[in-house]
Design an enzyme around this catalytic site. Structure first.
Site, PDB file in Angstrom:
ATOM      1  CG  ASP A   1     -27.817  -4.927  -1.002  1.00 12.45           C
ATOM      2  OD1 ASP A   1     -27.772  -5.690  -2.795  1.00 12.45           O
ATOM      3  OD2 ASP A   1     -28.172  -6.503  -0.783  1.00 12.45           O
TER       4      ASP A   1
ATOM      5  CG  HIS B   1      -9.552  -1.128  -4.765  1.00 12.16           C
ATOM      6  ND1 HIS B   1     -10.230  -1.476  -3.126  1.00 12.16           N
ATOM      7  CD2 HIS B   1     -10.932  -1.421  -5.606  1.00 12.16           C
ATOM      8  CE1 HIS B   1     -11.444  -1.892  -3.813  1.00 12.16           C
ATOM      9  NE2 HIS B   1     -12.050  -2.008  -5.007  1.00 12.16           N
TER      10      HIS B   1
ATOM     11  CE1 TYR C   1      -3.887  -2.234   0.218  1.00 13.30           C
ATOM     12  CE2 TYR C   1      -2.523  -3.325   2.344  1.00 13.30           C
ATOM     13  CZ  TYR C   1      -3.270  -3.663   1.594  1.00 13.30           C
ATOM     14  OH  TYR C   1      -4.222  -4.745   1.348  1.00 13.30           O
TER      15      TYR C   1
ATOM     16  CG  HIS D   1     -13.065  -8.717  -1.557  1.00 12.33           C
ATOM     17  ND1 HIS D   1     -11.919  -8.408  -2.925  1.00 12.33           N
ATOM     18  CD2 HIS D   1     -11.477  -7.801  -0.801  1.00 12.33           C
ATOM     19  CE1 HIS D   1     -10.997  -7.239  -3.212  1.00 12.33           C
ATOM     20  NE2 HIS D   1     -10.752  -7.029  -1.812  1.00 12.33           N
TER      21      HIS D   1
ATOM     22  CB  SER E   1      -3.254  -3.504  -4.004  1.00 15.35           C
ATOM     23  OG  SER E   1      -4.448  -3.397  -3.468  1.00 15.35           O
TER      24      SER E   1
ATOM     25  NE  ARG F   1      -5.914  -9.370  -0.679  1.00 12.82           N
ATOM     26  CZ  ARG F   1      -5.817  -8.782   0.693  1.00 12.82           C
ATOM     27  NH1 ARG F   1      -7.144  -7.723   0.795  1.00 12.82           N
ATOM     28  NH2 ARG F   1      -5.559  -9.496   1.139  1.00 12.82           N
TER      29      ARG F   1
HETATM   30  C1  DQA Z   1      -8.099  -2.349  -0.880  1.00 12.64           C
HETATM   31  C2  DQA Z   1      -7.552  -3.504  -1.351  1.00 12.64           C
HETATM   32  C3  DQA Z   1      -8.503  -5.006  -0.398  1.00 12.64           C
HETATM   33  O1  DQA Z   1      -8.295  -6.207  -0.852  1.00 12.64           O
HETATM   34  C4  DQA Z   1      -8.576  -4.754   1.218  1.00 12.64           C
HETATM   35  O2  DQA Z   1      -8.605  -5.943   1.540  1.00 12.64           O
HETATM   36  C5  DQA Z   1      -8.340  -3.330   1.717  1.00 12.64           C
HETATM   37  C6  DQA Z   1      -7.469  -2.087   0.527  1.00 12.64           C
HETATM   38  C7  DQA Z   1      -7.286  -1.655  -1.776  1.00 12.64           C
HETATM   39  O3  DQA Z   1      -7.246   0.062  -1.344  1.00 12.64           O
HETATM   40  O4  DQA Z   1      -5.628  -1.788  -2.428  1.00 12.64           O
HETATM   41  O5  DQA Z   1      -7.839  -3.546   2.894  1.00 12.64           O
HETATM   42  O6  DQA Z   1      -8.645  -1.777  -0.595  1.00 12.64           O
END
Ligand code: DQA
Length: 144
Positions: free
Chosen positions: A87, A100, A23, A80, A102, A111
């Site tokens: 909803d 996101h 991250y 996920h 990542s 994921r």
């Molecule tokens: C995330 C990706 C998710 O899989 C993970 O649980 C996160 C961060 C991202 O910003 O890359 O907490 O949302």
């Protein structure tokens, strides 16, 4: 002035210290400052919230319907798993952009599904903190 709600999901308050190889070193505070800068330039007001609680996120989205023009959300781990957040977004009718840090499709198998993507207008992922500013720019274009 148009308003956008920004929601950061669980564990994102730990950015900077949390799995930096995945991250990066940027903190949530720094991401929020970059978002506010983009918003200021585009004459948009932001409300920014972070929550580790699914129900709280559902409540925030539910309460946003008539008060905000759009939603920028990183649902983090709930991406996920959360039918409830999906909803809530569908029910709100808010123009929604998912972000996101990542690239969730290049990581673990679990994921690779987002329950939120089908109810979002679009998603930006894999660009680190830039995913947020790119996503906000796109959202502002959509609601303009
Ligand atoms: C995330 C990706 C998710 O899989 C993970 O649980 C996160 C961060 C991202 O910003 O890359 O907490 O949302």
């Amino acid at each position: 002035m148009k308003r956008i709600l920004v929601i950061h999901g669980p564990n994102l308050e730990l950015l900077g210290r949390r799995e930096p190889a995945v991250y990066g070193r940027i903190t949530l505070k720094e991401i929020n400052a970059a978002l506010r800068k983009t918003a200021r330039k585009r004459k948009i007001t932001l409300k920014i919230a972070q929550s580790n609680h699914e129900g709280e996120i559902v409540d925030l989205i539910g309460g946003a319907k008539s008060r905000f023009a759009g939603l920028l959300i990183n649902p983090a781990g709930y991406t996920h798993t959360s039918v409830a957040i999906r909803d809530a977004i569908a029910a709100s009718g808010l123009v929604t952009v998912e972000v996101h840090l990542s690239n969730i499709y290049s990581r673990e198998e679990f994921r690779r599904e987002s329950l939120v993507s089908p109810v979002a207008k679009g998603a930006v992922l894999g660009f680190g903190a830039k995913s947020y500013t790119l996503g906000l720019g796109a959202l502002i274009d959509l609601i303009a």
